[in-house]
Design a protein around this motif. Structure first.
Motif, PDB file in Angstrom:
ATOM      1  N   HIS A   1       0.871  -1.177   0.000  1.00  0.00           N
ATOM      2  CA  HIS A   1       0.000   0.000   0.000  1.00  0.00           C
ATOM      3  C   HIS A   1       0.905   1.222   0.000  1.00  0.00           C
ATOM      4  O   HIS A   1       1.901   1.253   0.730  1.00  0.00           O
ATOM      5  CB  HIS A   1      -0.895   0.014   1.241  1.00  0.00           C
ATOM      6  N   THR A   2       0.608   2.214  -0.829  1.00  0.00           N
ATOM      7  CA  THR A   2       1.443   3.410  -0.908  1.00  0.00           C
ATOM      8  C   THR A   2       0.638   4.655  -0.577  1.00  0.00           C
ATOM      9  O   THR A   2      -0.574   4.696  -0.776  1.00  0.00           O
ATOM     10  CB  THR A   2       2.062   3.582  -2.308  1.00  0.00           C
ATOM     11  N   GLU A   3       1.338   5.665  -0.070  1.00  0.00           N
ATOM     12  CA  GLU A   3       0.746   6.982   0.151  1.00  0.00           C
ATOM     13  C   GLU A   3       1.672   8.043  -0.418  1.00  0.00           C
ATOM     14  O   GLU A   3       2.885   8.005  -0.165  1.00  0.00           O
ATOM     15  CB  GLU A   3       0.509   7.253   1.633  1.00  0.00           C
ATOM     16  N   LEU A   4       1.094   8.969  -1.176  1.00  0.00           N
ATOM     17  CA  LEU A   4       1.858  10.072  -1.730  1.00  0.00           C
ATOM     18  C   LEU A   4       1.840  11.231  -0.734  1.00  0.00           C
ATOM     19  O   LEU A   4       0.787  11.807  -0.463  1.00  0.00           O
ATOM     20  CB  LEU A   4       1.278  10.515  -3.077  1.00  0.00           C
ATOM     21  N   LEU A   5       3.007  11.553  -0.189  1.00  0.00           N
ATOM     22  CA  LEU A   5       3.156  12.660   0.743  1.00  0.00           C
ATOM     23  C   LEU A   5       3.710  13.869  -0.004  1.00  0.00           C
ATOM     24  O   LEU A   5       4.581  13.721  -0.865  1.00  0.00           O
ATOM     25  CB  LEU A   5       4.122  12.291   1.877  1.00  0.00           C
ATOM     26  N   SER A   6       3.214  15.058   0.333  1.00  0.00           N
ATOM     27  CA  SER A   6       3.702  16.242  -0.363  1.00  0.00           C
ATOM     28  C   SER A   6       3.652  17.467   0.541  1.00  0.00           C
ATOM     29  O   SER A   6       3.269  17.384   1.721  1.00  0.00           O
ATOM     30  CB  SER A   6       2.893  16.487  -1.644  1.00  0.00           C
ATOM     31  N   LEU A   7       4.036  18.603  -0.045  1.00  0.00           N
ATOM     32  CA  LEU A   7       4.122  19.849   0.711  1.00  0.00           C
ATOM     33  C   LEU A   7       2.792  20.573   0.817  1.00  0.00           C
ATOM     34  O   LEU A   7       2.609  21.400   1.710  1.00  0.00           O
ATOM     35  CB  LEU A   7       5.150  20.789   0.056  1.00  0.00           C
ATOM     36  N   HIS A   8       1.889  20.290  -0.115  1.00  0.00           N
ATOM     37  CA  HIS A   8       0.599  20.976  -0.107  1.00  0.00           C
ATOM     38  C   HIS A   8      -0.503  19.978  -0.445  1.00  0.00           C
ATOM     39  O   HIS A   8      -0.248  18.954  -1.089  1.00  0.00           O
ATOM     40  CB  HIS A   8       0.594  22.147  -1.106  1.00  0.00           C
ATOM     41  N   PRO A   9      -1.734  20.262  -0.038  1.00  0.00           N
ATOM     42  CA  PRO A   9      -2.833  19.332  -0.317  1.00  0.00           C
ATOM     43  C   PRO A   9      -3.302  19.430  -1.759  1.00  0.00           C
ATOM     44  O   PRO A   9      -2.866  20.304  -2.515  1.00  0.00           O
ATOM     45  CB  PRO A   9      -3.929  19.804   0.654  1.00  0.00           C
ATOM     46  N   GLY A  10      -4.197  18.523  -2.125  1.00  0.00           N
ATOM     47  CA  GLY A  10      -4.779  18.559  -3.470  1.00  0.00           C
ATOM     48  C   GLY A  10      -4.031  17.682  -4.442  1.00  0.00           C
ATOM     49  O   GLY A  10      -3.982  16.462  -4.277  1.00  0.00           O
ATOM     50  N   GLU A  11      -3.417  18.293  -5.440  1.00  0.00           N
ATOM     51  CA  GLU A  11      -2.704  17.560  -6.476  1.00  0.00           C
ATOM     52  C   GLU A  11      -1.349  18.202  -6.727  1.00  0.00           C
ATOM     53  O   GLU A  11      -1.165  19.401  -6.495  1.00  0.00           O
ATOM     54  CB  GLU A  11      -3.513  17.555  -7.781  1.00  0.00           C
ATOM     55  N   ILE A  12      -0.413  17.393  -7.195  1.00  0.00           N
ATOM     56  CA  ILE A  12       0.889  17.927  -7.599  1.00  0.00           C
ATOM     57  C   ILE A  12       1.019  17.800  -9.109  1.00  0.00           C
ATOM     58  O   ILE A  12       0.455  16.899  -9.720  1.00  0.00           O
ATOM     59  CB  ILE A  12       2.064  17.223  -6.897  1.00  0.00           C
TER      60      ILE A  12
END
Length: 252
Positions: A101-112
């Motif tokens: 199972h994977t999760e995409l972590l980022s600096l801001h919400p929504g989409e990159i």
């Protein structure tokens, strides 16, 4: 068509894009570069298609026959705007196929915003969680895809750098490809390790105390690194093998 699919996001664009092999040849100075068959892409995201379902074999039969060495493993993928799409999606697909199972972590919400060859928009990817809200204890392994802009933005964000530093400190598996090792450098984690990367990073990595080598995949302790999209087939195989040794998050 899914609204976030590469074809949907690239619809109407007529930009002519060089092939992956031609672009890599230009940037590396190598001639007659030929990509492995599994790594070749259409010349423009508008011609990408999603995998079709197989109808000749029942789904239950396929699932039972497929090895799933990453069952119950949870992998964090850290990326932001400018990520090279193929360096995120091919490894993520390989991990999913192995049961993770994977999760995409980022600096801001929504989409990159994803890119192709750093030059062309390649659609968007939905963010699962802010890195500021993520805990290293919730994941068994960490994936750092490349793209020049992506890690360049991440490495100046103190929260993202702290997450990578804390993850490395746990001893759990970390994989990085292309410009992704910039984050290992930013976390001061490369000293006395054998590392590979996109060639332009080699001086930075050596100056930080790493032994930079020019191999398609380098495994040194908890780190698995590769140079470019051309190495993705070998990289995907390696991360499945390395992540399979990770402990299950939350297990004693």
């Amino acid at each position: 068509m899914h609204l976030n699919s590469p074809a949907a996001n690239a619809r109407g664009s007529k930009t002519k894009v060089p092939s992956v092999a031609a672009d890599l040849s230009r940037r590396t100075g190598q001639t007659n570069l030929v990509l492995p068959e599994r790594c070749r892409l259409p010349t423009h995201p508008s011609s990408w298609t999603w995998p079709r379902k197989r109808h000749d074999t029942p789904r239950e039969t396929l699932e039972l026959s497929m090895p799933r060495p990453l069952e119950d493993r949870k992998v964090a993928i850290l990326a932001t705007d400018g990520v090279e799409r193929v360096e995120l999606e091919l490894p993520r697909g390989a991990l999913y196929g192995a049961g993770a199972h994977t999760e995409l972590l980022s600096l801001h919400p929504g989409e990159i915003q994803a890119r192709q060859f750093d030059l062309v928009s390649a659609g968007t990817l939905p963010v699962d969680r802010l890195v500021a809200d993520a805990s290293v204890d919730g994941y068994d392994a960490l994936l750092l895809p490349g793209g020049t802009v992506n890690p360049d933005k991440l490495r100046i964000d103190t929260t993202a750098v702290a997450f990578v530093r804390e993850f490395v400190a746990t001893g759990k598996s970390v994989a990085a490809i292309c410009h992704g090792p910039w984050m290992l450098l930013a976390a001061d984690a490369v000293r006395d390790h054998r590392i590979t990367s996109w060639p332009s990073l080699q001086n930075d990595l050596r100056n930080a105390g790493a032994e930079w080598v020019d191999d398609e995949v380098v495994i040194d302790g908890q780190f698995t690194t590769s140079r470019s999209p051309a190495d993705l087939p070998a990289f995907c195989r390696a991360i499945i093998e390395q992540f399979a040794t990770a402990r299950v998050a939350g297990a004693p």
